[in-house]
Motif scaffolding. Structure first.
Motif, PDB file in Angstrom:
ATOM      1  N   VAL A 273      61.980  15.217 104.166  1.00  0.00           N
ATOM      2  CA  VAL A 273      63.019  15.014 103.157  1.00  0.00           C
ATOM      3  C   VAL A 273      64.369  14.775 103.819  1.00  0.00           C
ATOM      4  CG1 VAL A 273      64.140  15.988 101.127  1.00  0.00           C
ATOM      5  CG2 VAL A 273      61.726  16.511 101.578  1.00  0.00           C
ATOM      6  N   GLU A 274      64.708  15.592 104.826  1.00  0.00           N
ATOM      7  CA  GLU A 274      65.995  15.422 105.497  1.00  0.00           C
ATOM      8  C   GLU A 274      66.074  14.061 106.186  1.00  0.00           C
ATOM      9  OE1 GLU A 274      68.844  17.606 108.845  1.00  0.00           O
ATOM     10  OE2 GLU A 274      66.860  18.404 108.387  1.00  0.00           O
ATOM     11  N   ASN A 275      64.991  13.643 106.812  1.00  0.00           N
ATOM     12  CA  ASN A 275      64.971  12.344 107.464  1.00  0.00           C
ATOM     13  C   ASN A 275      65.181  11.220 106.459  1.00  0.00           C
ATOM     14  OD1 ASN A 275      63.119   9.841 108.446  1.00  0.00           O
ATOM     15  ND2 ASN A 275      63.987  10.887 110.221  1.00  0.00           N
ATOM     16  N   ASN A 276      64.546  11.341 105.307  1.00  0.00           N
ATOM     17  CA  ASN A 276      64.698  10.304 104.288  1.00  0.00           C
ATOM     18  C   ASN A 276      66.105  10.285 103.702  1.00  0.00           C
ATOM     19  OD1 ASN A 276      62.080   9.363 104.557  1.00  0.00           O
ATOM     20  ND2 ASN A 276      61.259  10.719 102.972  1.00  0.00           N
ATOM     21  N   THR A 277      66.729  11.458 103.572  1.00  0.00           N
ATOM     22  CA  THR A 277      68.110  11.470 103.073  1.00  0.00           C
ATOM     23  C   THR A 277      69.063  10.828 104.078  1.00  0.00           C
ATOM     24  OG1 THR A 277      68.375  13.731 103.931  1.00  0.00           O
ATOM     25  CG2 THR A 277      67.790  13.493 101.601  1.00  0.00           C
ATOM     26  N   LEU A 278      68.778  10.957 105.358  1.00  0.00           N
ATOM     27  CA  LEU A 278      69.593  10.269 106.359  1.00  0.00           C
ATOM     28  C   LEU A 278      69.433   8.752 106.232  1.00  0.00           C
ATOM     29  CD1 LEU A 278      68.989  12.539 109.494  1.00  0.00           C
ATOM     30  CD2 LEU A 278      70.977  12.507 107.982  1.00  0.00           C
ATOM     31  N   TRP A 279      68.202   8.314 105.928  1.00  0.00           N
ATOM     32  CA  TRP A 279      68.006   6.887 105.664  1.00  0.00           C
ATOM     33  C   TRP A 279      68.769   6.457 104.411  1.00  0.00           C
ATOM     34  CZ3 TRP A 279      66.379   3.470 108.983  1.00  0.00           C
ATOM     35  CH2 TRP A 279      65.507   3.846 110.007  1.00  0.00           C
ATOM     36  N   SER A 280      68.881   7.366 103.441  1.00  0.00           N
ATOM     37  CA  SER A 280      69.657   7.055 102.237  1.00  0.00           C
ATOM     38  C   SER A 280      71.124   6.856 102.576  1.00  0.00           C
ATOM     39  CB  SER A 280      69.502   8.178 101.208  1.00  0.00           C
ATOM     40  OG  SER A 280      68.152   8.333 100.817  1.00  0.00           O
TER      41      SER A 280
END
Length: 305
Positions: A273-280
């Motif tokens: 989830v944290e990795n995907n939010t960084l992509w966001s």
């Protein structure tokens, strides 16, 4: 005895050679354009897909993500609020543009309207030299010189929005100056001659005639500088403090979208989830880049000269 080739055949052969050369050149240019377009589309699709996974796959609330200043991915109930980083990015970008714009435009006016020819020959390479300095050098100078100076003479920890703004303003100054200089230099000479013939002074000509005529190009220079400042990571990361708290003063520590991505991306698991939010956050940067490009195109369309 050598056989003489008729002139018509020589002309026909030369024409075919020229046509083949033009065809190869056209194909090469077209291939380069297709590669650029394909790369842009691929990056946009990839970043858009990765950036939206946090919302559609992991259930992160997009409104909370954009409006909350709480960033605690390691809590039992993780919080993913990027408002602090968005505000930090816009703050350092706008403040650095406020500093760099008058300096860059003033330098452009000096080089094109005031300085003798030898003055521009000296100043122009100096300005262009600043473009080639790596970001890490700006950041290191800011870390070792600027931060202690701010801490000792202005206040605060030294790390913060002020230090990041000063470093960024120096970094974007060559961009603003170079484009503004080209804009002022390409103005028709009859504008200057007509204004002076009507009795205007040199300063009145610059203020009332030349600057308004070149205003769209000058604004384009400022927006291009802001676009570079918005996406800068390393130099800002070294001097801004990288705090997760929303800054309330220019001396407070802060963080930007780029700094938080570079700091955390290597410490997260791919697909988490944290990795995907960084992509966001990266998707937000891409959208802002498109916004800057559209603004530049709009300003360019308003050029009258």
């Amino acid at each position: 005895m050598e056989k003489t080739v008729p002139a018509s055949k020589r002309l026909l052969k030369s024409s075919k050679t020229k046509m083949n050369g033009e065809f190869r050149g056209r194909m090469l240019v077209t291939l380069c354009a297709v590669i650029m377009i394909a790369a842009t589309i691929a990056i946009t699709i990839f970043l858009g897909t990765k950036g939206l996974q946090a919302f559609f796959k992991n259930g992160v609330n997009p409104i909370e993500f954009l409006t909350s200043s709480d960033w605690n991915p390691l809590k039992e109930n993780p919080e993913y609020g990027a408002l602090t980083f968005i505000v930090g990015s816009f703050a350092v970008t706008v403040l650095s543009a406020i500093i760099a714009a008058p300096l860059g435009i003033g330098a452009a006016i000096f080089m094109t309207e005031i300085a003798p020819s030898w003055g521009r020959k000296i100043l122009q390479p100096i300005v262009e030299l600043l473009v080639g300095i790596p970001s890490v050098v700006y950041g290191f100078i800011g870390l070792t010189v600027l931060v202690p100076f701010v801490r000792s003479h202005i206040g605060g920890l030294g790390f913060g929005l002020l230090s990041g703004t000063i470093v960024l303003s120096v970094m974007i100054l060559p961009t603003v100056t170079t484009i503004a200089t080209d804009a002022m230099a390409t103005l028709p000479k009859n504008l200057r001659e007509g204004s002076l013939a009507l009795g205007a002074t040199r300063w009145q000509t610059i203020k009332k005639v030349l600057i308004p005529a070149a205003l769209p190009s000058l604004l384009t220079a400022i927006v291009l500088g802001m676009a570079r400042a918005f996406g800068e990571a390393l130099a800002v990361q070294m001097v801004i403090g990288n705090s997760r708290d929303l800054p309330t003063s220019i001396l407070d520590t802060a963080a930007t979208l780029t700094t938080i991505i570079t700091l955390n991306m290597g410490n997260t698991t791919y697909g988490s989830v944290e990795n995907n939010t960084l992509w966001s956050m990266g998707l937000i940067l891409l959208i802002m880049s498109f916004g800057f490009i559209l603004l530049i195109r709009y300003l360019a369309s308003r050029r009258k000269l």
